[in-house]
Scaffold this motif. Structure first.
Motif, PDB file in Angstrom:
ATOM      1  N   GLY A  99      -6.210 -10.452  -2.639  1.00 50.81           N
ATOM      2  CA  GLY A  99      -5.631 -11.761  -2.899  1.00 50.81           C
ATOM      3  C   GLY A  99      -4.615 -12.158  -1.834  1.00 50.81           C
ATOM      4  O   GLY A  99      -4.193 -13.312  -1.758  1.00 50.81           O
ATOM      5  N   VAL A 100      -4.223 -11.196  -0.999  1.00 50.64           N
ATOM      6  CA  VAL A 100      -3.313 -11.484   0.117  1.00 50.64           C
ATOM      7  C   VAL A 100      -4.181 -11.693   1.358  1.00 50.64           C
ATOM      8  O   VAL A 100      -4.764 -10.746   1.888  1.00 50.64           O
ATOM      9  N   LYS A 101      -4.263 -12.933   1.809  1.00 48.46           N
ATOM     10  CA  LYS A 101      -5.226 -13.325   2.835  1.00 48.46           C
ATOM     11  C   LYS A 101      -5.124 -12.480   4.104  1.00 48.46           C
ATOM     12  O   LYS A 101      -6.124 -11.954   4.608  1.00 48.46           O
ATOM     13  N   GLU A 102      -3.927 -12.350   4.641  1.00 44.86           N
ATOM     14  CA  GLU A 102      -3.756 -11.621   5.904  1.00 44.86           C
ATOM     15  C   GLU A 102      -4.060 -10.136   5.745  1.00 44.86           C
ATOM     16  O   GLU A 102      -4.650  -9.511   6.621  1.00 44.86           O
ATOM     17  N   LEU A 103      -3.673  -9.574   4.617  1.00 47.67           N
ATOM     18  CA  LEU A 103      -3.948  -8.161   4.365  1.00 47.67           C
ATOM     19  C   LEU A 103      -5.449  -7.923   4.263  1.00 47.67           C
ATOM     20  O   LEU A 103      -5.979  -6.960   4.819  1.00 47.67           O
ATOM     21  N   ASP A 104      -6.145  -8.823   3.562  1.00 46.88           N
ATOM     22  CA  ASP A 104      -7.596  -8.686   3.425  1.00 46.88           C
ATOM     23  C   ASP A 104      -8.288  -8.767   4.783  1.00 46.88           C
ATOM     24  O   ASP A 104      -9.242  -8.032   5.049  1.00 46.88           O
ATOM     25  N   LYS A 105      -7.817  -9.667   5.647  1.00 44.12           N
ATOM     26  CA  LYS A 105      -8.413  -9.790   6.984  1.00 44.12           C
ATOM     27  C   LYS A 105      -8.177  -8.525   7.803  1.00 44.12           C
ATOM     28  O   LYS A 105      -9.071  -8.068   8.523  1.00 44.12           O
ATOM     29  N   ASP A 106      -6.985  -7.963   7.697  1.00 46.52           N
ATOM     30  CA  ASP A 106      -6.694  -6.716   8.419  1.00 46.52           C
ATOM     31  C   ASP A 106      -7.602  -5.588   7.942  1.00 46.52           C
ATOM     32  O   ASP A 106      -8.080  -4.773   8.742  1.00 46.52           O
ATOM     33  N   ARG A 107      -7.855  -5.559   6.642  1.00 51.24           N
ATOM     34  CA  ARG A 107      -8.681  -4.483   6.086  1.00 51.24           C
ATOM     35  C   ARG A 107     -10.130  -4.590   6.540  1.00 51.24           C
ATOM     36  O   ARG A 107     -10.758  -3.583   6.857  1.00 51.24           O
ATOM     37  N   ILE A 108     -10.667  -5.801   6.615  1.00 47.82           N
ATOM     38  CA  ILE A 108     -12.061  -5.918   7.051  1.00 47.82           C
ATOM     39  C   ILE A 108     -12.178  -5.645   8.549  1.00 47.82           C
ATOM     40  O   ILE A 108     -13.174  -5.084   9.008  1.00 47.82           O
ATOM     41  N   ILE A 109     -11.143  -6.003   9.321  1.00 47.42           N
ATOM     42  CA  ILE A 109     -11.162  -5.677  10.752  1.00 47.42           C
ATOM     43  C   ILE A 109     -11.172  -4.163  10.933  1.00 47.42           C
ATOM     44  O   ILE A 109     -11.883  -3.619  11.786  1.00 47.42           O
ATOM     45  N   GLY A 110     -10.413  -3.467  10.088  1.00 52.09           N
ATOM     46  CA  GLY A 110     -10.423  -2.009  10.137  1.00 52.09           C
ATOM     47  C   GLY A 110     -11.810  -1.449   9.839  1.00 52.09           C
ATOM     48  O   GLY A 110     -12.277  -0.529  10.515  1.00 52.09           O
ATOM     49  N   LEU A 111     -12.486  -2.029   8.853  1.00 50.02           N
ATOM     50  CA  LEU A 111     -13.851  -1.613   8.537  1.00 50.02           C
ATOM     51  C   LEU A 111     -14.797  -1.875   9.703  1.00 50.02           C
ATOM     52  O   LEU A 111     -15.680  -1.072  10.000  1.00 50.02           O
TER      53      LEU A 111
END
Length: 249
Positions: free
Chosen positions: A160-172
């Motif tokens: 639900g935290v937009k920037e955190l979610d984007k960081d996590r998918i970049i990590g993936l």
């Protein structure tokens, strides 16, 4: 002035109120999801064509434009559960040997979650592809061979935290790139999902170190309100030196 009894009761009432508000939000979100599913033509098509979910049509559409899946190719599907991309890969590579006139391909599917059997695919459920254990098992299956294509439709669970979610998918994405670099043959390809953001151009530049051509794809089957898109990296150059830790690790 409020009595001590009322003062003590207030936090409990506030907690209950927050709980009810959150329940209503979840109910509204669930109702919106159900309404969207009912109105989505790809959900119905997935049932008709016996695909496990609508995402199959994203891969079918991208393959129609790029022809990355053909009979005889070897493919690894990362984060494959529930298995719709694996189903498409099996069909297009003839991994189930259903067409005796065409070469037979190979599809290997990996996910932390359970993947129910798919004829023509080798399934590795309950496995984190980024671990040494997973890599060793993949190498054991492949033997001395490497694959033509690595697929990834993975996305992290939303916080639900937009920037955190984007960081996590970049990590993936970087984990998928690293995995692909270790198992892909020269001139092989990689297709993976990413969410649009300022990190994507940096990701593309990093990919150019290892692949000859980078292309952004946005299939029509992706929902219009989704920021997802796909990066197709073609023409793997090989690894000139050991992959770095940090961004790649």
């Amino acid at each position: 002035m409020l009595s001590p009894r009322l003062s003590r009761a207030e936090p409990l009432n506030y907690t209950r109120m927050c709980f009810l508000v959150n329940c209503l939000k979840r109910l509204k979100s669930s109702q919106q999801w159900l309404s969207r599913q009912k109105a989505d033509p790809y959900v119905e098509k997935a049932k008709i064509y016996n695909y496990r979910c609508r995402s199959a049509f994203k891969l079918l559409e991208m393959n129609e434009k790029t022809n990355i899946l053909t009979p005889g190719l070897s493919v690894i599907d990362l984060g494959a559960s529930p298995g719709s991309w694996t189903q498409v890969a099996v069909q297009k590579t003839n991994a189930d040997g259903s067409d005796k006139t065409k070469p037979k391909g190979m599809v290997l599917s990996i996910d932390k979650l359970q993947i129910f059997p798919i004829e023509g695919a080798t399934i590795m459920s309950n496995m984190d592809f980024s671990t040494i254990e997973a890599h060793d098992k993949v190498i054991a299956v492949l033997g001395d061979k490497k694959v033509d294509l690595v697929l990834s439709d993975m996305a992290p669970s939303a916080t639900g935290v937009k920037e955190l979610d984007k960081d996590r998918i970049i990590g993936l994405c970087y984990m998928a790139i690293r995995f692909a670099a270790l198992v892909t043959k020269i001139n092989g390809n990689l297709l993976f999902k990413v969410w649009d953001g300022k990190e994507v151009p940096i990701l593309e530049m990093d990919l150019e170190r290892f692949y000859r051509n980078i292309k952004i794809l946005k299939p029509k089957a992706s929902r219009s309100d989704s920021s997802e898109k796909y990066i197709l990296a073609r023409g793997f150059k090989g690894i000139q030196r050991p992959l770095e830790s940090g961004r790649w690790g």
